[in-house]
Design a protein around this motif. Structure first.
Motif, PDB file in Angstrom:
ATOM      1  N   GLN A  67       0.805  -1.225   0.000  1.00 33.02           N
ATOM      2  CA  GLN A  67       0.000   0.000   0.000  1.00 33.02           C
ATOM      3  C   GLN A  67       0.837   1.273   0.000  1.00 33.02           C
ATOM      4  N   LEU A  68       2.081   1.197   0.423  1.00 33.78           N
ATOM      5  CA  LEU A  68       2.923   2.384   0.559  1.00 33.78           C
ATOM      6  C   LEU A  68       4.140   2.263  -0.351  1.00 33.78           C
ATOM      7  N   ASP A  69       4.326   3.261  -1.208  1.00 34.20           N
ATOM      8  CA  ASP A  69       5.485   3.343  -2.093  1.00 34.20           C
ATOM      9  C   ASP A  69       6.163   4.682  -1.888  1.00 34.20           C
ATOM     10  N   ALA A  70       7.468   4.705  -2.103  1.00 31.92           N
ATOM     11  CA  ALA A  70       8.222   5.958  -2.036  1.00 31.92           C
ATOM     12  C   ALA A  70       9.341   5.891  -3.061  1.00 31.92           C
ATOM     13  N   GLY A  71       9.606   7.039  -3.710  1.00 33.63           N
ATOM     14  CA  GLY A  71      10.656   7.029  -4.711  1.00 33.63           C
ATOM     15  C   GLY A  71      10.867   8.362  -5.383  1.00 33.63           C
ATOM     16  N   PHE A  72      11.387   8.283  -6.607  1.00 32.56           N
ATOM     17  CA  PHE A  72      11.803   9.427  -7.402  1.00 32.56           C
ATOM     18  C   PHE A  72      11.074   9.385  -8.735  1.00 32.56           C
ATOM     19  N   TRP A  73      10.677  10.571  -9.227  1.00 34.48           N
ATOM     20  CA  TRP A  73       9.968  10.676 -10.512  1.00 34.48           C
ATOM     21  C   TRP A  73      10.483  11.899 -11.244  1.00 34.48           C
ATOM     22  N   GLU A  74      10.540  11.819 -12.580  1.00 31.24           N
ATOM     23  CA  GLU A  74      10.934  12.962 -13.398  1.00 31.24           C
ATOM     24  C   GLU A  74      10.094  12.976 -14.665  1.00 31.24           C
ATOM     25  N   SER A  75       9.931  14.200 -15.234  1.00 35.00           N
ATOM     26  CA  SER A  75       9.114  14.314 -16.438  1.00 35.00           C
ATOM     27  C   SER A  75       9.538  15.506 -17.272  1.00 35.00           C
ATOM     28  N   GLU A  76       9.468  15.317 -18.596  1.00 31.53           N
ATOM     29  CA  GLU A  76       9.614  16.410 -19.544  1.00 31.53           C
ATOM     30  C   GLU A  76       8.302  17.190 -19.574  1.00 31.53           C
ATOM     31  N   PRO A  77       8.287  18.388 -20.171  1.00 32.87           N
ATOM     32  CA  PRO A  77       7.052  19.170 -20.253  1.00 32.87           C
ATOM     33  C   PRO A  77       5.926  18.433 -20.982  1.00 32.87           C
ATOM     34  N   GLY A  78       4.713  18.686 -20.519  1.00 32.64           N
ATOM     35  CA  GLY A  78       3.509  18.112 -21.097  1.00 32.64           C
ATOM     36  C   GLY A  78       2.348  18.320 -20.139  1.00 32.64           C
ATOM     37  N   LYS A  79       1.175  17.866 -20.560  1.00 32.93           N
ATOM     38  CA  LYS A  79      -0.027  18.036 -19.737  1.00 32.93           C
ATOM     39  C   LYS A  79      -0.920  16.820 -19.924  1.00 32.93           C
ATOM     40  N   TRP A  80      -1.531  16.338 -18.821  1.00 32.81           N
ATOM     41  CA  TRP A  80      -2.402  15.175 -18.890  1.00 32.81           C
ATOM     42  C   TRP A  80      -3.470  15.240 -17.804  1.00 32.81           C
ATOM     43  N   HIS A  81      -4.553  14.479 -18.040  1.00 32.65           N
ATOM     44  CA  HIS A  81      -5.616  14.336 -17.039  1.00 32.65           C
ATOM     45  C   HIS A  81      -5.060  13.569 -15.846  1.00 32.65           C
TER      46      HIS A  81
END
Length: 123
Positions: free
Chosen positions: A47-61
């Motif tokens: 149920q519990l996650d932890a980490g790192f995320w990265e993203s280039e520009p963009g847009k989403w729902h």
């Protein structure tokens, strides 16, 4: 089983190389942002996650079926609700997106963040 100092999860070490991903095509509104995620920890319940995320520009729902704490390491993000109200977040900002949020994520500049996600089982 005892937990000791070697079991601590040190985010700043970036021990994992992010796995490539992108928002699903049906949720994309602008661009095809390349993303990466490196999950540093999942608890025994899943149920519990932890980490790192990265993203280039963009847009989403965005549809949040979890509670997510975010800490922006670099970049510029705009999150808007379904009514069009929005907030911008930049390096050093921290926020929590509660379960049930619906709106959009917009990455205005290449962004990196730490996350902690809790998925309630009773929902």
């Amino acid at each position: 089983m005892p937990v000791d100092i070697d079991d601590l999860v040190t985010f700043s070490n970036h021990p994992l190389t992010p796995t490539a991903s992108e928002p699903p095509p049906e949720r994309r509104l602008e661009g095809t942002p390349k993303q990466g995620v490196a999950n540093y920890f999942t608890d025994a319940t899943g149920q519990l996650d932890a980490g790192f995320w990265e993203s280039e520009p963009g847009k989403w729902h965005a549809v949040s079926e979890r509670n997510e704490f975010c800490y922006i390491l670099e970049g510029h993000v705009r999150i808007a609700d379904e009514r069009g109200n929005s907030k911008d977040f930049r390096k050093g900002d921290a926020f929590l997106i509660p379960y049930g949020f619906k709106g959009t994520w917009q990455i205005l500049e290449f962004t990196k963040k730490y996350y902690v996600i809790f998925v309630p089982k009773d929902r």
